[in-house]
Design a protein around this motif. Structure first.
Motif, PDB file in Angstrom:
ATOM      1  N   GLU A  39      -9.939  -8.108  13.557  1.00 49.20           N
ATOM      2  CA  GLU A  39      -8.676  -7.378  13.421  1.00 49.20           C
ATOM      3  C   GLU A  39      -7.553  -8.191  14.060  1.00 49.20           C
ATOM      4  O   GLU A  39      -7.673  -8.663  15.188  1.00 49.20           O
ATOM      5  CB  GLU A  39      -8.761  -6.014  14.106  1.00 49.20           C
ATOM      6  CG  GLU A  39      -7.490  -5.185  13.955  1.00 49.20           C
ATOM      7  CD  GLU A  39      -7.562  -3.849  14.662  1.00 49.20           C
ATOM      8  OE1 GLU A  39      -6.757  -3.627  15.604  1.00 49.20           O
ATOM      9  OE2 GLU A  39      -8.418  -3.022  14.290  1.00 49.20           O
ATOM     10  N   SER A  41      -3.229  -8.252  14.609  1.00 57.60           N
ATOM     11  CA  SER A  41      -1.968  -7.517  14.527  1.00 57.60           C
ATOM     12  C   SER A  41      -0.795  -8.464  14.435  1.00 57.60           C
ATOM     13  O   SER A  41      -0.825  -9.561  15.004  1.00 57.60           O
ATOM     14  CB  SER A  41      -1.805  -6.607  15.751  1.00 57.60           C
ATOM     15  OG  SER A  41      -2.814  -5.625  15.786  1.00 57.60           O
ATOM     16  N   LYS A  46      -1.145  -4.418  11.009  1.00 56.55           N
ATOM     17  CA  LYS A  46      -2.400  -5.099  11.313  1.00 56.55           C
ATOM     18  C   LYS A  46      -3.258  -5.206  10.063  1.00 56.55           C
ATOM     19  O   LYS A  46      -3.050  -4.496   9.072  1.00 56.55           O
ATOM     20  CB  LYS A  46      -3.165  -4.358  12.411  1.00 56.55           C
ATOM     21  CG  LYS A  46      -3.625  -2.970  12.016  1.00 56.55           C
ATOM     22  CD  LYS A  46      -4.381  -2.307  13.157  1.00 56.55           C
ATOM     23  CE  LYS A  46      -4.888  -0.920  12.752  1.00 56.55           C
ATOM     24  NZ  LYS A  46      -5.641  -0.270  13.844  1.00 56.55           N
ATOM     25  N   THR A  47      -4.232  -6.082  10.119  1.00 58.51           N
ATOM     26  CA  THR A  47      -5.168  -6.250   9.000  1.00 58.51           C
ATOM     27  C   THR A  47      -6.501  -6.706   9.547  1.00 58.51           C
ATOM     28  O   THR A  47      -6.596  -7.187  10.686  1.00 58.51           O
ATOM     29  CB  THR A  47      -4.619  -7.253   7.969  1.00 58.51           C
ATOM     30  OG1 THR A  47      -5.428  -7.214   6.797  1.00 58.51           O
ATOM     31  CG2 THR A  47      -4.590  -8.672   8.526  1.00 58.51           C
ATOM     32  N   ASP A  48      -7.539  -6.559   8.747  1.00 61.56           N
ATOM     33  CA  ASP A  48      -8.881  -7.006   9.113  1.00 61.56           C
ATOM     34  C   ASP A  48      -9.265  -8.215   8.269  1.00 61.56           C
ATOM     35  O   ASP A  48      -9.383  -8.106   7.037  1.00 61.56           O
ATOM     36  CB  ASP A  48      -9.909  -5.900   8.869  1.00 61.56           C
ATOM     37  CG  ASP A  48      -9.831  -4.768   9.874  1.00 61.56           C
ATOM     38  OD1 ASP A  48      -9.168  -4.947  10.911  1.00 61.56           O
ATOM     39  OD2 ASP A  48     -10.436  -3.707   9.608  1.00 61.56           O
ATOM     40  N   CYS A 125      -6.016  -4.792   4.166  1.00 63.19           N
ATOM     41  CA  CYS A 125      -4.901  -4.046   4.743  1.00 63.19           C
ATOM     42  C   CYS A 125      -4.417  -3.027   3.708  1.00 63.19           C
ATOM     43  O   CYS A 125      -3.778  -3.415   2.726  1.00 63.19           O
ATOM     44  CB  CYS A 125      -3.760  -4.972   5.154  1.00 63.19           C
ATOM     45  SG  CYS A 125      -2.356  -4.090   5.875  1.00 63.19           S
ATOM     46  N   VAL A 143       0.795 -10.004   8.775  1.00 64.93           N
ATOM     47  CA  VAL A 143       0.697 -11.216   9.589  1.00 64.93           C
ATOM     48  C   VAL A 143       1.244 -12.397   8.795  1.00 64.93           C
ATOM     49  O   VAL A 143       1.413 -12.325   7.582  1.00 64.93           O
ATOM     50  CB  VAL A 143      -0.762 -11.489  10.021  1.00 64.93           C
ATOM     51  CG1 VAL A 143      -1.290 -10.343  10.873  1.00 64.93           C
ATOM     52  CG2 VAL A 143      -1.662 -11.713   8.815  1.00 64.93           C
TER      53      VAL A 143
END
Length: 313
Positions: A39, A41, A46-48, A125, A143
């Motif tokens: 993860e 931010s 945020k995204t994985d 995301c 990001v």
């Protein structure tokens, strides 16, 4: 058959609550597959990031020497919630990359193991921002591109296929998939004939290619136009990169919903799997190494195009 895997992955991703853990769960039944979820931010959310490694019979991860292929599902986000309801067109790259990993893993359980390792990366995301772009709006990302490349382009990848929705333009007027020239170390090289052959075999149609400009292979953030982020992995590696664009006849916004066509995504998946078979077996290369060396002897390195250049002001 890959359409089944595309549909299954799409059902998982088309969810406002989806995360990288849901993708990892899809691969839990494959003991040999390694999945890493990170993860990250940024200023916009945020995204994985998800990295899926499928080891090959003679892959480097198990001490062999077969080539390693990288498959990057490139996108800004799979959803633009709350401003858009549902999966956006930009999510096609993630669906294709994950479905390819899923199919390759299934193949290994059925005695159809690839010779070399395949590393698949993308990010998940469901609530990314949007961004203005000509001729239609794009998806933005929570990001930066540099952060994406940090997690999606790895040193193990000896060649990279970058899959990206490329519908928001007036340059490509074809519904299906389209192939870029090979990009390496700041050079735009010729369209690879082996990849053309495999695309035609996988789709049953004449291969479609799309033009690439110098602007397209420079990093985002330098204030020049880019068709989209499909070739951004090329700024972060010395490995050859080829874009696999999922395309339409009309210009479709990256943040548009109801615009993901499963059959077109399946074409991309079939194509990258066929490339994985031949590349990891050492049967094809993405570029002519001798010709590339000759180009650098004649004109020098173009690696400065992988940087932000000389910033003024």
């Amino acid at each position: 058959m890959v359409l089944k895997q595309v549909i299954e992955v799409k059902e998982i991703i088309d969810d406002g609550r989806v995360s990288g853990k849901d993708i990892a769960a899809l691969f839990e039944k494959f003991e040999f597959v390694k999945v890493k979820v990170t993860e990250v931010s940024g200023e916009k959310g945020k995204t994985d990031f998800v990295k899926i490694t499928i080891p090959g019979a003679s892959g480097k991860s198990s001490g062999g020497n077969a080539p390693t292929l990288g498959i990057v599902g490139r996108l800004g986000g799979i959803g633009a919630r709350p401003s858009r309801i549902g999966l956006v067109s930009d999510g096609d790259g993630a669906i294709a990359a994950i479905a390819a990993a899923y199919k390759i893993a299934l193949m290994k359980t059925k005695k159809d193991e690839l010779p070399g390792d395949v590393i698949v990366t993308t990010h998940i995301c469901p609530n990314a921002p949007t961004a203005p772009h000509y001729p239609v709006d794009f998806m933005d990302s929570p990001v930066t591109i540099m952060e994406m490349n940090k997690h999606e382009v790895t040193s193990e990848m000896e060649a990279i296929l970058s899959i990206d929705t490329t519908k928001g333009n007036v340059i490509i007027n074809h519904k299906g998939i389209s192939l870029s020239p090979t990009v390496k170390s700041g050079y735009v090289l010729k369209v690879n004939s082996d990849l053309v052959r495999l695309m035609e075999m996988a789709t049953g149609q004449l291969a479609h290619t799309f033009p690439v400009s110098t602007q397209d292979i420079t990093p985002y953030g330098n204030d020049v136009y880019h068709i989209n982020s499909i070739l951004q992995p090329s700024v972060a590696t010395k490995a050859p990169v080829v874009g696999v664009a999922i395309t339409t006849i009309s210009a479709v916004p990256g943040c548009g919903t109801g615009a993901s066509h499963e059959v077109d995504i399946a074409d991309a998946v079939r194509f990258v799997i066929e490339v994985a078979k031949e590349f990891t077996d050492g049967k094809i290369e993405f570029y002519d190494a001798k010709e590339f060396d000759h180009l650098e002897e004649l004109y020098g390195s173009m690696s400065r195009l992988q940087t932000l250049g000389n910033r003024v002001g």
